[in-house]
Scaffold this motif. Sequence first.
Motif, PDB file in Angstrom:
ATOM      1  N   SER A  92       0.798  -1.230   0.000  1.00 20.48           N
ATOM      2  CA  SER A  92       0.000   0.000   0.000  1.00 20.48           C
ATOM      3  C   SER A  92       0.822   1.267   0.000  1.00 20.48           C
ATOM      4  O   SER A  92       0.285   2.351   0.146  1.00 20.48           O
ATOM      5  N   ALA A  93       2.152   1.159  -0.170  1.00 21.97           N
ATOM      6  CA  ALA A  93       3.017   2.322  -0.015  1.00 21.97           C
ATOM      7  C   ALA A  93       2.792   3.387  -1.074  1.00 21.97           C
ATOM      8  O   ALA A  93       2.974   4.581  -0.799  1.00 21.97           O
ATOM      9  N   ASP A  94       2.391   2.994  -2.295  1.00 14.24           N
ATOM     10  CA  ASP A  94       2.271   3.984  -3.370  1.00 14.24           C
ATOM     11  C   ASP A  94       1.269   5.086  -3.034  1.00 14.24           C
ATOM     12  O   ASP A  94       1.516   6.257  -3.294  1.00 14.24           O
ATOM     13  N   GLY A  95       0.129   4.717  -2.437  1.00 11.12           N
ATOM     14  CA  GLY A  95      -0.882   5.732  -2.185  1.00 11.12           C
ATOM     15  C   GLY A  95      -1.103   6.055  -0.733  1.00 11.12           C
ATOM     16  O   GLY A  95      -2.054   6.763  -0.389  1.00 11.12           O
ATOM     17  N   CYS A  96      -0.234   5.554   0.140  1.00 13.98           N
ATOM     18  CA  CYS A  96      -0.493   5.692   1.580  1.00 13.98           C
ATOM     19  C   CYS A  96       0.770   6.142   2.317  1.00 13.98           C
ATOM     20  O   CYS A  96       1.696   5.349   2.523  1.00 13.98           O
ATOM     21  N   PRO A  97       0.842   7.410   2.723  1.00 19.96           N
ATOM     22  CA  PRO A  97       2.026   7.895   3.444  1.00 19.96           C
ATOM     23  C   PRO A  97       2.322   7.104   4.717  1.00 19.96           C
ATOM     24  O   PRO A  97       3.481   6.813   5.019  1.00 19.96           O
ATOM     25  N   GLY A  98       1.286   6.752   5.460  1.00 15.55           N
ATOM     26  CA  GLY A  98       1.502   5.996   6.687  1.00 15.55           C
ATOM     27  C   GLY A  98       2.136   4.649   6.434  1.00 15.55           C
ATOM     28  O   GLY A  98       2.950   4.166   7.222  1.00 15.55           O
ATOM     29  N   ALA A  99       1.784   4.009   5.308  1.00 17.88           N
ATOM     30  CA  ALA A  99       2.378   2.719   4.964  1.00 17.88           C
ATOM     31  C   ALA A  99       3.861   2.884   4.631  1.00 17.88           C
ATOM     32  O   ALA A  99       4.685   2.023   4.955  1.00 17.88           O
ATOM     33  N   ARG A 100       4.216   3.980   3.975  1.00 18.33           N
ATOM     34  CA  ARG A 100       5.625   4.217   3.667  1.00 18.33           C
ATOM     35  C   ARG A 100       6.438   4.372   4.948  1.00 18.33           C
ATOM     36  O   ARG A 100       7.551   3.853   5.063  1.00 18.33           O
ATOM     37  N   LEU A 101       5.887   5.094   5.912  1.00 16.01           N
ATOM     38  CA  LEU A 101       6.608   5.289   7.177  1.00 16.01           C
ATOM     39  C   LEU A 101       6.740   3.962   7.923  1.00 16.01           C
ATOM     40  O   LEU A 101       7.795   3.648   8.478  1.00 16.01           O
ATOM     41  N   LEU A 102       5.672   3.165   7.934  1.00 18.76           N
ATOM     42  CA  LEU A 102       5.723   1.864   8.606  1.00 18.76           C
ATOM     43  C   LEU A 102       6.754   0.952   7.935  1.00 18.76           C
ATOM     44  O   LEU A 102       7.548   0.294   8.611  1.00 18.76           O
ATOM     45  N   ALA A 103       6.779   0.956   6.605  1.00 24.71           N
ATOM     46  CA  ALA A 103       7.756   0.131   5.886  1.00 24.71           C
ATOM     47  C   ALA A 103       9.177   0.571   6.236  1.00 24.71           C
ATOM     48  O   ALA A 103      10.072  -0.263   6.454  1.00 24.71           O
TER      49      ALA A 103
END
Length: 556
Positions: A57-68
């Motif tokens: 979900s990182a492409d459209g979700c800032p929170g997912a990028r931070l979690l990754a």
Amino acid sequence: MFLLVLSLLGTTALAADTSDAGTSPPAKAECGPELGEAQRAADEGRLDEALALARKSADGCPGARLLAARLLAHQSRFDEASTFLERELLSPAPSPGAFEMLVGLFPRLSPARQEQVVSLGASGEAPLHVRGVAQANLWLTDVVCHERRLDKLDTDDVRAPGLGSYSFECPPGVPRRVFFFMTEPWSRRRPASGKGAGLSVERVLPELGPRFGIHSMQELREAVEEPLSADRGSVWLLSWLKDYPSQLPLLTQMVRESPDDLEAVVNLSNIQILFGDQRGALRTLDAVSLDTVTLKDSRGNVKGASALFSMRCRALLHLRKLKEAEAACRTALEHGSKKNGPETLALVLYLRGKDAEALRFIRASLADSQKNPAGHFLHGLLLRSLGKPEEAAEAWKAAADYGLTPTVEARRKRSREDWVRAMEAYQRKQTAEELAFCGHYYLDLELPKRAEACFARAESLHPGLAAAERLIHQAESDPEAALRATKALLREKRTPALLYVMAFGFQRVKQPTLALGWLDESLRGDPGQPGARELLTRICKQLSQPDCLEQFRKGK
């Protein structure tokens, strides 16, 4: 479980996450159920599954990028973590904590990845998105110029909110430009324009503009609000506010993380000495290796390793370990100390009765820096001890603004130890005055808890100065009330600081003749009273008499 994972990444990202709660929409609300599933997997210890979901979900979700990024960093895959954080800072609404995490990870990245991170924000089409000036300054010092000197900083094109850029050289001779988009307008913060604002802290702002890009009280409040980052920029900014209480934990953390950081070690030991923790200062200095200690940024107030030995000499002098202090001071001189080493050595030798040698060293110190009232005062003591009263009187003229100078005749029978103790007590008073200013600054900025920390330290070093500075703050907006309160205190104890408050209050209500009388009494008690010369200028201007104090003392 995932809280344990986060703890392994360091405290910076965690502190940023909690401090920003409420300033941006929650990531779950933006990203839908996928982020929630990834978060639950992380909380339950299913970290590989959590990472896979976060990546998905990182492409459209800032929170997912931070979690990754956090999960990858936990696996020491720092370069991969950086790619997600870089995407965050180039997006219009970075997740809270992403900026702090990337700055914290930067030293662990590979050289190639560091180059990629440094190149971010190279154009106005792809700026770095930060909250404000404080984050932009931190990016320049801790990322772009990591352990290199920043020079010729131009902040004329910096705006908040909106797009702006910094032009600078790093290292000197290598021009750079970084574009930022300040995402949070200052107007979202409650303006620090309360009753006391406008006189005290605003005097500092002209110095902060060219150094930190801070031009208003709102910007300054933004920059100093907690949590503060344990970095050089924060420590430098706090030093302008005399905020030693906030500097102490930041410097402690910096030394813990980088034990060979010369500037951090020297500044930490200096504050420990100012606060009376001489043994703590010696422990800080003992942990340093002269072979590996490094000056990481030459723009600060520390210029070389001689400062380590000058600090050691000061601490040992306070403990009256005079032979050890003398040895440390002489080592400071061997390493190039021009002012502090010779001056402290002169004090040590004075206590040991070696006046002729002490005279040579205090003169060497004064030759390097004439603006040293305490040094001129000691110069006079040494000359008098050597049977040169006329020369001593000339030396004391150069120490006219030093608080002990008026007592040299009345207290001439003081022992050497008593004179040095009096000088140490006056140094504590001067430190307390600076801490009282710190409290005043934070009252102006409407940060009362920070003000109380500074006032409490001031009170512990020299009782009464904090109360006087609170009254000065009150007099800036309500001088009549401040005058009434000060008169009540004067019935209990008549101190130079309270007398100065009376002068300040009467000048504010446009009664310069009364103000001048109070100021004269204050200066007779302490010719080094902070702010007195500036206040005298304003009083003389109201009286249309440039030399009004001199004329007043002549009875005219």
